[in-house]
Design an enzyme around this catalytic site. Structure first.
Site, PDB file in Angstrom:
ATOM      1  N   VAL A 253       0.885  -1.166   0.000  1.00 45.39           N
ATOM      2  CA  VAL A 253       0.000   0.000   0.000  1.00 45.39           C
ATOM      3  C   VAL A 253       0.922   1.214   0.000  1.00 45.39           C
ATOM      4  O   VAL A 253       1.400   1.656   1.049  1.00 45.39           O
ATOM      5  CB  VAL A 253      -0.955  -0.015   1.218  1.00 45.39           C
ATOM      6  CG1 VAL A 253      -1.949   1.129   1.115  1.00 45.39           C
ATOM      7  CG2 VAL A 253      -1.696  -1.346   1.286  1.00 45.39           C
ATOM      8  N   HIS A 254       1.176   1.736  -1.179  1.00 44.30           N
ATOM      9  CA  HIS A 254       2.302   2.639  -1.395  1.00 44.30           C
ATOM     10  C   HIS A 254       2.155   4.014  -0.737  1.00 44.30           C
ATOM     11  O   HIS A 254       3.007   4.451   0.040  1.00 44.30           O
ATOM     12  CB  HIS A 254       2.520   2.819  -2.897  1.00 44.30           C
ATOM     13  CG  HIS A 254       2.486   1.541  -3.673  1.00 44.30           C
ATOM     14  ND1 HIS A 254       3.519   0.636  -3.664  1.00 44.30           N
ATOM     15  CD2 HIS A 254       1.526   1.011  -4.497  1.00 44.30           C
ATOM     16  CE1 HIS A 254       3.224  -0.395  -4.442  1.00 44.30           C
ATOM     17  NE2 HIS A 254       2.015  -0.196  -4.953  1.00 44.30           N
ATOM     18  N   ASP A 255       1.085   4.712  -1.078  1.00 43.16           N
ATOM     19  CA  ASP A 255       1.016   6.147  -0.789  1.00 43.16           C
ATOM     20  C   ASP A 255       0.938   6.512   0.700  1.00 43.16           C
ATOM     21  O   ASP A 255       1.570   7.489   1.121  1.00 43.16           O
ATOM     22  CB  ASP A 255      -0.150   6.772  -1.546  1.00 43.16           C
ATOM     23  CG  ASP A 255       0.020   6.632  -3.056  1.00 43.16           C
ATOM     24  OD1 ASP A 255       1.165   6.436  -3.499  1.00 43.16           O
ATOM     25  OD2 ASP A 255      -0.982   6.720  -3.781  1.00 43.16           O
TER      26      ASP A 255
END
Length: 332
Positions: A253-255
């Site tokens: 879950v990058h951001d």
């Protein structure tokens, strides 16, 4: 005092989770959101941003930005073709249609006006989408490079990319913008590439924890994360029992990791300071983040690049945000 920042994003599911966590955490002050064409088209990005804010009742001004890359008429491969066989990024996130609306000022004008104002000297800029808005703002007012106190970017890959073998999506979408921003001389740049985000994936067990907290931000995150795990080609499902994925099934879950870093600098367990550039012309390497770690590199470092992250710290940040939100949440 809460940590003040602006979020420049292309709201799909992980940007939405970043918004939910940022608005829930008492030690964060999300000053504004600027939207940019990316995960989905600009109108859907802006709509999704408002949906996320309305879902938790947060009042944060939203400014719409660029609807196409800096110099290209479209993505290197148009979105409709790129995503033809995937429902990973739905055009609309699974929250009700928004009732709030965007500001009349555009994102580029807002960024210029904000950072040319001395009262914003402590406001970090977190960019989790293509860097088109910031590249346009820097072109309009080059002094922004010395006015932005810190820039945290989700983008690039030191190892393998996710759109191509070389490139991560945000930098691939608008490589000219990414290169312009990294060459502008912003005084402190932190890049969070796929290397870091993939090293600390979240799981179905985390979804259960968030659901148990019970607030709109927590349960909304669980819903978005479950969809990511179910549809992410890179999700590492350890085992499948019938149609039920193992609780250890996970997806990066990058951001939100960029937001977590603002309060938890111990999130990143391995970093390198280096001179970084973005490939804008390569046939096979378009959008590649080049991290020059050679001892004899002729250029001084212009960024800190995170290479690994602690999933325990990441979970702690999200739980702290959602538990804090629970203390103030009164069910209707």
């Amino acid at each position: 005092m809460p940590f003040r920042f602006i979020l420049d994003c292309d709201t799909g599911s992980d940007d939405a989770i970043a918004i939910l966590a940022a608005t829930a955490h008492p030690d964060l002050d999300l000053v504004a959101i600027t939207t940019v064409n990316g995960n989905v088209s600009l109108d859907h990005v802006t709509d999704n941003t408002l949906r996320a804010l309305d879902h938790v009742g947060a009042r944060v001004p939203v400014y719409a930005g660029a609807d196409r890359p800096l110099k290209r008429p479209d993505f290197p491969i148009p979105r409709a073709i790129l995503n033809a066989d995937s429902d990973f990024q739905a055009e609309s996130i699974d929250f009700p249609k928004p009732v709030s609306t965007i500001e009349a000022t555009g994102a580029i004008d807002f960024l210029v006006e904000t950072y040319m104002d001395d009262s914003s000297a402590d406001v970090t800029l977190v960019a989790t989408g293509p860097l088109t808005n910031l590249a346009l703002a820097l072109a309009a007012e080059p002094r922004l490079a010395e006015r932005i106190p810190r820039l945290v970017i989700m983008g690039g890959a030191h190892g393998n990319g996710n759109v191509t073998a070389a490139a991560e999506f945000n930098f691939w979408v608008d490589p000219e913008a990414a290169e312009a921003v990294l060459a502008a001389g912003v005084r402190e740049v932190v890049i969070v590439p796929l290397d870091a985000t993939h090293s600390a994936p979240l799981t179905l067990a985390d979804c259960d924890v968030f659901d148990a907290i019970g607030t709109p931000a927590a349960t909304g995150t669980a819903r978005l994360l479950r969809h990511r795990i179910a549809t992410d080609r890179a999700a590492q499902a350890v085992s499948i029992h019938g149609s039920q994925a193992s609780p250890r099934a996970a997806s990066p879950v990058h951001d939100p990791m960029c937001v977590a870093f603002l309060l938890r600098p111990d999130l990143f367990t391995e970093c390198v300071e280096a001179f970084v550039t973005v490939e804008t012309a390569g046939e096979r390497t378009l959008g590649e983040l080049l991290v020059d770690t050679r001892p004899w590199c002729p250029h001084p470092p212009n960024a800190t690049v995170a290479l690994r992250a602690s999933v325990e710290v990441y979970r702690d940040f999200l739980r702290a945000a959602f538990v804090s939100g629970a203390e103030a949440y009164v069910p209707s």
